[in-house]
Motif scaffolding. Structure first.
Motif, PDB file in Angstrom:
ATOM      1  N   GLU A   5       0.849  -1.188   0.000  1.00 56.73           N
ATOM      2  CA  GLU A   5       0.000   0.000   0.000  1.00 56.73           C
ATOM      3  C   GLU A   5       0.881   1.233   0.000  1.00 56.73           C
ATOM      4  OE1 GLU A   5      -2.986   0.077   3.028  1.00 56.73           O
ATOM      5  OE2 GLU A   5      -3.466  -2.046   2.787  1.00 56.73           O
ATOM      6  N   VAL A   6       0.410   2.271  -0.662  1.00 56.61           N
ATOM      7  CA  VAL A   6       1.127   3.547  -0.699  1.00 56.61           C
ATOM      8  C   VAL A   6       0.170   4.663  -0.310  1.00 56.61           C
ATOM      9  CG1 VAL A   6       2.703   2.746  -2.499  1.00 56.61           C
ATOM     10  CG2 VAL A   6       0.652   3.997  -3.146  1.00 56.61           C
ATOM     11  N   THR A   7       0.736   5.781   0.126  1.00 55.28           N
ATOM     12  CA  THR A   7      -0.097   6.928   0.475  1.00 55.28           C
ATOM     13  C   THR A   7      -0.637   7.593  -0.787  1.00 55.28           C
ATOM     14  OG1 THR A   7       1.836   8.372   0.488  1.00 55.28           O
ATOM     15  CG2 THR A   7       1.183   7.384   2.598  1.00 55.28           C
ATOM     16  N   ARG A   8      -1.685   8.350  -0.619  1.00 51.81           N
ATOM     17  CA  ARG A   8      -2.295   9.064  -1.752  1.00 51.81           C
ATOM     18  C   ARG A   8      -1.292   9.992  -2.428  1.00 51.81           C
ATOM     19  NH1 ARG A   8      -7.933   8.810  -2.026  1.00 51.81           N
ATOM     20  NH2 ARG A   8      -8.050  10.666  -3.308  1.00 51.81           N
ATOM     21  N   HIS A   9      -0.373  10.537  -1.655  1.00 55.32           N
ATOM     22  CA  HIS A   9       0.618  11.453  -2.220  1.00 55.32           C
ATOM     23  C   HIS A   9       1.402  10.796  -3.355  1.00 55.32           C
ATOM     24  CE1 HIS A   9       3.780  14.397  -2.553  1.00 55.32           C
ATOM     25  NE2 HIS A   9       4.654  13.413  -2.406  1.00 55.32           N
ATOM     26  N   LEU A  10       1.685   9.535  -3.250  1.00 55.38           N
ATOM     27  CA  LEU A  10       2.462   8.841  -4.279  1.00 55.38           C
ATOM     28  C   LEU A  10       1.668   8.590  -5.547  1.00 55.38           C
ATOM     29  CD1 LEU A  10       4.499   6.327  -2.099  1.00 55.38           C
ATOM     30  CD2 LEU A  10       5.266   8.464  -3.116  1.00 55.38           C
ATOM     31  N   HIS A  11       0.358   8.753  -5.498  1.00 54.63           N
ATOM     32  CA  HIS A  11      -0.464   8.537  -6.700  1.00 54.63           C
ATOM     33  C   HIS A  11      -0.115   9.519  -7.807  1.00 54.63           C
ATOM     34  CE1 HIS A  11      -3.849   6.607  -4.128  1.00 54.63           C
ATOM     35  NE2 HIS A  11      -2.739   5.920  -4.108  1.00 54.63           N
ATOM     36  N   ARG A  12       0.307  10.723  -7.459  1.00 55.53           N
ATOM     37  CA  ARG A  12       0.621  11.690  -8.520  1.00 55.53           C
ATOM     38  C   ARG A  12       1.864  11.259  -9.286  1.00 55.53           C
ATOM     39  NH1 ARG A  12       3.741  16.985  -6.263  1.00 55.53           N
ATOM     40  NH2 ARG A  12       3.996  16.042  -4.239  1.00 55.53           N
ATOM     41  N   PHE A  13       2.775  10.525  -8.637  1.00 53.86           N
ATOM     42  CA  PHE A  13       3.967  10.007  -9.307  1.00 53.86           C
ATOM     43  C   PHE A  13       3.693   8.672  -9.999  1.00 53.86           C
ATOM     44  CE2 PHE A  13       5.641  12.473  -5.668  1.00 53.86           C
ATOM     45  CZ  PHE A  13       6.277  13.467  -6.380  1.00 53.86           C
ATOM     46  N   PHE A  14       2.775   7.896  -9.411  1.00 54.38           N
ATOM     47  CA  PHE A  14       2.477   6.550  -9.920  1.00 54.38           C
ATOM     48  C   PHE A  14       0.969   6.353  -9.998  1.00 54.38           C
ATOM     49  CE2 PHE A  14       6.413   6.492  -7.484  1.00 54.38           C
ATOM     50  CZ  PHE A  14       7.298   6.200  -8.505  1.00 54.38           C
ATOM     51  N   GLN A  16      -0.792   4.480 -11.668  1.00 58.72           N
ATOM     52  CA  GLN A  16      -1.205   3.084 -11.766  1.00 58.72           C
ATOM     53  C   GLN A  16      -1.410   2.458 -10.387  1.00 58.72           C
ATOM     54  OE1 GLN A  16       1.702   4.535 -12.529  1.00 58.72           O
ATOM     55  NE2 GLN A  16       3.139   3.049 -13.337  1.00 58.72           N
ATOM     56  N   LEU A  17      -0.978   3.119  -9.326  1.00 57.36           N
ATOM     57  CA  LEU A  17      -1.204   2.653  -7.958  1.00 57.36           C
ATOM     58  C   LEU A  17      -2.370   3.387  -7.304  1.00 57.36           C
ATOM     59  CD1 LEU A  17       2.470   2.406  -6.644  1.00 57.36           C
ATOM     60  CD2 LEU A  17       0.962   0.550  -7.328  1.00 57.36           C
ATOM     61  N   GLU A  18      -3.205   4.010  -8.110  1.00 57.75           N
ATOM     62  CA  GLU A  18      -4.265   4.850  -7.567  1.00 57.75           C
ATOM     63  C   GLU A  18      -5.205   4.106  -6.633  1.00 57.75           C
ATOM     64  OE1 GLU A  18      -7.340   8.214  -9.101  1.00 57.75           O
ATOM     65  OE2 GLU A  18      -5.504   7.800 -10.199  1.00 57.75           O
ATOM     66  N   ASP A  19      -5.399   2.815  -6.857  1.00 54.65           N
ATOM     67  CA  ASP A  19      -6.228   2.066  -5.915  1.00 54.65           C
ATOM     68  C   ASP A  19      -5.475   1.821  -4.606  1.00 54.65           C
ATOM     69  OD1 ASP A  19      -4.437   0.057  -6.495  1.00 54.65           O
ATOM     70  OD2 ASP A  19      -5.935  -1.386  -7.152  1.00 54.65           O
ATOM     71  N   ALA A  20      -4.162   2.206  -4.574  1.00 51.76           N
ATOM     72  CA  ALA A  20      -3.303   2.212  -3.389  1.00 51.76           C
ATOM     73  C   ALA A  20      -2.911   0.824  -2.899  1.00 51.76           C
ATOM     74  CB  ALA A  20      -3.942   2.995  -2.251  1.00 51.76           C
ATOM     75  N   ARG A  21      -3.282  -0.229  -3.602  1.00 46.58           N
ATOM     76  CA  ARG A  21      -2.931  -1.580  -3.156  1.00 46.58           C
ATOM     77  C   ARG A  21      -2.463  -2.427  -4.330  1.00 46.58           C
ATOM     78  NH1 ARG A  21      -7.891  -2.633   0.984  1.00 46.58           N
ATOM     79  NH2 ARG A  21      -7.470  -0.765   2.167  1.00 46.58           N
ATOM     80  N   LEU A  22      -1.505  -3.261  -4.038  1.00 47.13           N
ATOM     81  CA  LEU A  22      -0.950  -4.141  -5.047  1.00 47.13           C
ATOM     82  C   LEU A  22      -0.469  -5.392  -4.330  1.00 47.13           C
ATOM     83  CD1 LEU A  22       0.024  -4.261  -8.054  1.00 47.13           C
ATOM     84  CD2 LEU A  22       2.152  -3.259  -7.264  1.00 47.13           C
ATOM     85  N   SER A  23      -0.748  -6.554  -4.852  1.00 43.12           N
ATOM     86  CA  SER A  23      -0.270  -7.806  -4.258  1.00 43.12           C
ATOM     87  C   SER A  23       0.874  -8.341  -5.100  1.00 43.12           C
ATOM     88  CB  SER A  23      -1.393  -8.835  -4.185  1.00 43.12           C
ATOM     89  OG  SER A  23      -2.367  -8.423  -3.259  1.00 43.12           O
ATOM     90  N   VAL A  24       1.999  -8.616  -4.430  1.00 44.50           N
ATOM     91  CA  VAL A  24       3.198  -9.083  -5.123  1.00 44.50           C
ATOM     92  C   VAL A  24       3.876 -10.181  -4.310  1.00 44.50           C
ATOM     93  CG1 VAL A  24       3.621  -6.890  -6.310  1.00 44.50           C
ATOM     94  CG2 VAL A  24       4.645  -7.303  -4.068  1.00 44.50           C
ATOM     95  N   PRO A  25       4.653 -11.051  -4.968  1.00 41.54           N
ATOM     96  CA  PRO A  25       5.395 -12.077  -4.247  1.00 41.54           C
ATOM     97  C   PRO A  25       6.677 -11.495  -3.649  1.00 41.54           C
ATOM     98  CG  PRO A  25       5.809 -12.276  -6.578  1.00 41.54           C
ATOM     99  CD  PRO A  25       4.790 -11.175  -6.412  1.00 41.54           C
ATOM    100  N   GLY A  26       7.220 -12.189  -2.676  1.00 45.17           N
ATOM    101  CA  GLY A  26       8.502 -11.798  -2.096  1.00 45.17           C
ATOM    102  C   GLY A  26       8.616 -12.240  -0.661  1.00 45.17           C
ATOM    103  N   ASP A  27       9.819 -12.677  -0.281  1.00 49.59           N
ATOM    104  CA  ASP A  27      10.079 -13.114   1.087  1.00 49.59           C
ATOM    105  C   ASP A  27      10.805 -12.055   1.907  1.00 49.59           C
ATOM    106  OD1 ASP A  27       8.917 -15.641   0.712  1.00 49.59           O
ATOM    107  OD2 ASP A  27      10.761 -16.402  -0.183  1.00 49.59           O
TER     108      ASP A  27
END
Length: 92
Positions: A5-14, A16-27
């Motif tokens: 999840e990212v803050t709304r502030h980062l939406h202006r730079f990205f 594509q993350l406007e829904d503020a959530r993304l699921s990704v793999p990683g340990d």
């Protein structure tokens, strides 16, 4: 998959993350950020410095715990965790 999840502030730079959530793999945090970078090119340029360390103006939490290893990004991440990326506040 960990949720990012990212803050709304980062939406202006990205936007594509406007829904503020993304699921990704990683340990680890490093693996999670690399997975985000593959889906959102340029994301790591904003979050990480030239040596691959977390930038001073960025904070990151795994669930409710601030990132411990800001240099190597080795903090562990499980599939049920949420990684939250936000700008650090400074000033007086």
């Amino acid at each position: 998959m960990a949720r990012v999840e990212v803050t709304r502030h980062l939406h202006r730079f990205f936007p594509q993350l406007e829904d503020a959530r993304l699921s990704v793999p990683g340990d680890s945090v490093a693996e999670v950020l690399a997975a985000v970078e593959r889906q959102v090119p340029g994301f790591c340029d904003y979050v990480l410095d030239e040596q691959g360390r977390l930038r001073r103006h960025v904070n990151l939490c795994v669930n409710n715990t601030l990132l411990i290893d800001r240099n190597g990004l080795t903090d562990r991440v499980s599939e049920s965790d949420t990684v939250f990326v936000f700008q650090a506040l400074s000033g007086g």
